[in-house]
Design an enzyme around this catalytic site. Structure first.
Site, short mmCIF file in Angstrom:
data_model
loop_
_atom_site.label_atom_id
_atom_site.label_comp_id
_atom_site.label_asym_id
_atom_site.label_seq_id
_atom_site.Cartn_x
_atom_site.Cartn_y
_atom_site.Cartn_z
N GLU A 251 67.29 23.60 10.17
CA GLU A 251 67.90 24.29 11.32
C GLU A 251 67.10 24.20 12.61
OE1 GLU A 251 66.58 25.84 8.53
OE2 GLU A 251 65.49 27.66 9.10
N ASN A 252 66.31 23.16 12.83
CA ASN A 252 65.52 23.04 14.06
C ASN A 252 66.34 23.44 15.29
OD1 ASN A 252 63.61 21.44 12.40
ND2 ASN A 252 65.29 19.97 12.48
N GLU A 285 73.16 25.95 8.58
CA GLU A 285 72.13 25.58 9.56
C GLU A 285 72.48 26.15 10.93
OE1 GLU A 285 69.61 24.66 8.09
OE2 GLU A 285 70.54 23.94 6.23
N GLU A 307 66.61 33.13 4.77
CA GLU A 307 67.42 32.30 3.87
C GLU A 307 68.46 33.12 3.10
OE1 GLU A 307 67.66 29.35 4.29
OE2 GLU A 307 65.79 28.74 5.26
#
Ligand code: ARG
Ligand code: ZN
Length: 843
Positions: A251-252, A285, A307
């Protein structure tokens, strides 16, 4: 080098801004960093330490004056002012040599990064911990055509690009991509009217498989606005597909990087399940932008904070879009297979671990899926409105922060006034609770007695009672619901609940919707289970009653060589014939418990599972079902044929799932003739693979396998399916030969995680093959784990969990497995990741 949650200390210096310059070259990339540090008022010391691994330091300076830091294992330290200062450094790294795929690496000639959890320290010296958040400016110098990083584009020249990410973020969310890529574009206008440019980047050959991802991203962005009120916060959102990737996706900030397997889809190469997974991972994401990025984790012990919550959100999303009933069943199947197995073995750990050696070993079913279940229970207990209120408070209160599980629970306390002290044990107590249910009916009153126990797990022997929401409904004997779903709150070790004013003895439907991640222990007759299968209003319990019955049948087939109960066969046939039932749900009823789960059930009953006998019982049961429904199956099969063009929507997917499930039994009656026809006629991967599966199941399909390999030789994701199908469906005695053949093929590119997983990840779905009595498959698996570990510890160590059930088996197999685990442990230069895993398995 174990680290402990209890040892947390705040960072000594905070970062105000990061400027990075990358001069990309495969063997000698230069990374220049300019970092503005300020003393952290909350810190107790002024020691200055920067993480760094596999870096060659070229030079360093502080406020323009060269310095000579002290290089130590894992980083450097340096004397620094007790005041704001600018650190500059230049390091050299070799992305082409990075086979671990952690940090900056190369895949098919493109540069890409994976920094979660601790990969950024392989890019430059930095306080690589999630509670250090900073805005980044990144300049990429390369003549590759596409140069991407986080945030918004700021400048572009012939051989450079500059990106600026205004949102403070931890280093694990850093990303960079450079390569020869093409984009599928789209856009999204946010609820406040901001225009966002979307792009999904792929290798040119994959361009046609990216359309679906763009639509999925738009659906996710809309849903997060509608349901959670979360709006996107940059001008662009980029997704990049990469063939070599350790996990599913990352998930940048503003630049998600995906395993090709989790983003590319086309009807002829992806199955219906792949489509659902792709959409779900894209949503996951994307949802991290708020639950993970805007609000991140203080330290890695809090990993489930982002998460668990994000998995829960993606589960809600998929349920809203495609139906909650099937989504819930699929999620529970996965939870039981992955998380219950973990929780009942040597790798059991808390949703919030208290210590670890390598955080990379904790990207697990417990952190992800059990973490999501805990949030689902919280929502069940407080109700949807209070949940929404608590979430609003969470976003408002913690935006821009690195938060903890305590912060998360506190917003529920503050929004609802509820005391969550006992509930919090879900985060600090490992193991799957058992809930025993007994009932008594007298004079119009039903008394349900619920008793909870949690078996000991490594390092945790005594367990406290948890808060367990048990959703219950009552049916009267003609199948009408007399008490609708009621949530019982089990908080004590034992508690009774009464329902009075009943006209006759009801049938209790317990754990509706799988309201808690527990194992129910309940004596139920075949008749009662068949009754619930036919009449319950809760689709989960309808399905799970069929499962429980199948479990009973399989256990008695294995233990007593009994024939399957006629009541079971009739109940399955009745469900299958019920045209009022959604085809997807009818398909699930044919999806028998896995051999692995039968093994666990037998073990729980005090028996030693015998993998061959379990396999034979499963085969025999399928044959009985096929025989019992010999005329019904072709009718159902005919009724779920589709004439319209392929779409991956739930309606069509449900019919195909049913067709494939029924085909599997039909093949046992017709030797594969129908499956051959389906294979030839199919124009989509779901039906092709379903046909191939059925053929291999009955020992046919050689020619089809060859044709399939030839047709898809250039498509790695499809060839991965070809590999894994052969491993999971190999006759147990043939598995070693199949593995030897497959790993000898030139196309077995073992350094590619997807290909390695296609073979060695599939072994767990063939337990009778894995547990060959001579130990030959154990040995082969260990050989390959050792080999992969030398290149890629992340993927190797997680696949080593195949051995986690070793204590369940007979003495001979235990010895053989233990010997292989010990051999891995004693291998010189084994990675820290793998060492921790095998150490935990040995206990
Ligand atoms: N945060 C990522 C995800 O959603 C997973 C990262 C896995 N770690 C890795 N080293 N690839 O869910
Ligand atoms: Zn995630």
């Amino acid at each position: 080098q174990k680290i402990y949650l209890a040892d947390y200390t705040p960072p000594t210096y905070l970062v105000e801004h990061v400027d990075l310059t990358f001069r990309l070259a495969p063997k000698n990339t230069r990374v220049l960093a300019r970092i503005r540090f300020v003393p952290n008022p909350a810190a107790t010391s002024r020691d200055f330490f920067l993480h760094g691994e596999l870096l060659t330091l070229i030079n360093a300076s502080i406020d323009g004056t060269p310095v000579t830091p002290t290089l130590v294992e894992g980083g450097l330290s340096c004397d620094v002012p007790d005041a704001p200062f600018t650190w500059e450094s230049e390091v050299e790294i070799a992305p082409i040599e990075n086979t671990a795929l952690d940090g900056l690496y190369m895949s098919d000639g493109m540069y890409c990064t994976q920094c979660e959890a601790e990969g950024f320290r392989r890019i430059t010296y930095y306080p690589d911990r999630p509670d250090v958040m900073a805005p980044f400016t990144v300049r990429i110098e390369s003549d590759l055509p596409v140069l991407l990083s986080n945030g918004n584009p700021a400048d572009r020249g012939a051989d450079f690009a500059v990106w600026h990410d205004p949102w403070p973020k931890p280093s694990y969310l850093f990303a960079l991509v450079a390569g020869n890529l093409v984009a599928k574009r789209g856009s999204f206008d946010t609820m406040s009217g901001k225009h966002v440019d979307l792009a999904v980047w792929t290798r040119p050959a994959d361009a046609a498989k990216a359309d679906f991802a763009v639509g999925a991203l738009q659906r996710a962005m809309k849903w997060d606005e509608d349901v959670y009120g979360r709006e996107y916060d940059l001008d662009v959102f980029n997704i990049v597909a990469v063939s070599d990737f350790n996990s599913g996706a990352m998930e940048n900030k503003g630049l998600n990087i995906f395993n090709t397997a989790a983003v590319l889809a086309s009807p002829d190469t992806a199955t219906d399940l792949d489509y659902e997974r792709v959409e779900g991972v894209i949503a996951h994401e994307y949802f991290h932008n708020w639950t993970g990025n805007r609000i991140t984790c203080r330290d890695w012990f809090q990993l489930s904070l982002k998460e668990g919550l994000t998995v829960f959100r993606d589960q809600q999303f998929t349920g809203d879009l495609h139906g909650h009933a099937t989504k819930r069943i699929r999620d529970v199947i996965k939870l039981r297979a992955r998380q219950f197995r973990e929780d009942n073995g040597p790798l059991a750990h808390n949703v919030r671990p208290e210590s670890f050696v390598e955080i990379s070993n904790f990207y697990t079913g417990t952190i992800y899926e059990k973490g999501a279940e805990v949030i689902r229970m919280l929502r069940t207990l407080v109700g949807p409105e209070a949940y929404a209120k608590a979430l609003d408070l969470y976003f408002a209160r913690h935006d821009g922060q690195a938060a903890t599980i305590e912060d998360w629970l506190q917003v529920f306390v503050d929004a609802t006034g509820r005391d969550l002290t006992q509930f919090k044990r879900w985060y600090s107590q490992a193991g799957t609770p058992r809930v025993a249910v007994t009932e008594d009916y007298t004079d119009g009153t039903l008394t349900l007695t619920l008793r909870q126990t949690t078996p000991p797990t490594p390092g945790q022997t005594d367990k406290q009672p948890l808060v367990i929401p048990v959703a219950v409904g009552l049916l009267n004997p003609n199948g009408d619901e007399v008490v609708p779903t009621t949530v019982l709150e089990l908080t004590g070790a034992e508690q009774t609940f009464t329902f009075s004013g009943l006209a006759s003895r009801p049938v209790a439907s317990v754990l509706r919707g799988f309201s808690a991640p527990v194992i129910l222990q309940r004596e139920q007759s075949a008749e009662e289970l068949a009754f619930l299968m036919a009449h319950d209003t809760d689709s989960f319990v309808r399905w799970d009653s069929g499962r429980a019955l199948a479990c009973q049948v399989l256990v008695s087939m294995v233990r007593d060589h009994a024939a399957p109960l006629p009541a079971y066969l009739d109940a399955i046939a009745a469900t299958l014939a019920d045209e009022t039932l959604d085809p997807a749900l009818r398909a699930f009823v044919l999806d028998l418990p896995s051999e692995e789960s039968t093994a666990q059930t037998l073990f729980d009953l005090g028996a030693t599972p015998e993998p061959d006998a379990i396999h034979d019982a499963h085969e025999a049961l399928k044959n009985h079902l096929a025989e019992h429904m010999v005329t019904l199956l072709p009718q159902v099969y005919a009724a779920c044929q589709i004439n319209e063009a392929y779409t991956p929507d739930a309606a069509q997917a449900g019919k195909r799932a049913l067709a494939n499930a029924v085909l599997n039994l039909i093949s046992r009656n017709d030797g594969g003739a129908t499956a051959e026809m389906q294979f030839t006629a199919s124009n989509n991967m779901t039906l092709s693979l379903g046909a191939l599966h059925s053929l291999l199941d009955v020992g046919q399909g050689r020619a089809e396998l060859a044709a399939f390999a030839q047709r898809w030789a250039d498509d790695r994701l499809v060839i991965d399916k070809w590999f894994s199908l052969q491993v999971s469906l190999a006759a147990p005695r043939r598995l070693l030969a199949v593995l030897t053949d497959l790993t000898g093929l030139e196309s077995f590119d073992w350094k590619n995680p997807n290909r390695f997983r296609a073979v060695f990840g599939a072994i767990t779905s063939n337990p009778a093959g894995f547990h060959q009595a001579d130990g030959s498959v154990y040995r082969l698996m260990a050989d390959w784990l050792i080999r992969l570990d030398s290149a890629n510890p992340w993927t190797a160590s997680r696949l080593s969990a195949a051995f986690d059930g070793w204590r369940r088996y007979d003495k001979a197999r235990q010895g053989l497995m233990r010997a292989q685990i010990e051999r891995i442990a004693k291998t010189p230069a084994i990675s820290r990741e793998m060492a921790e895993m095998v150490g935990r398995m040995l206990g």
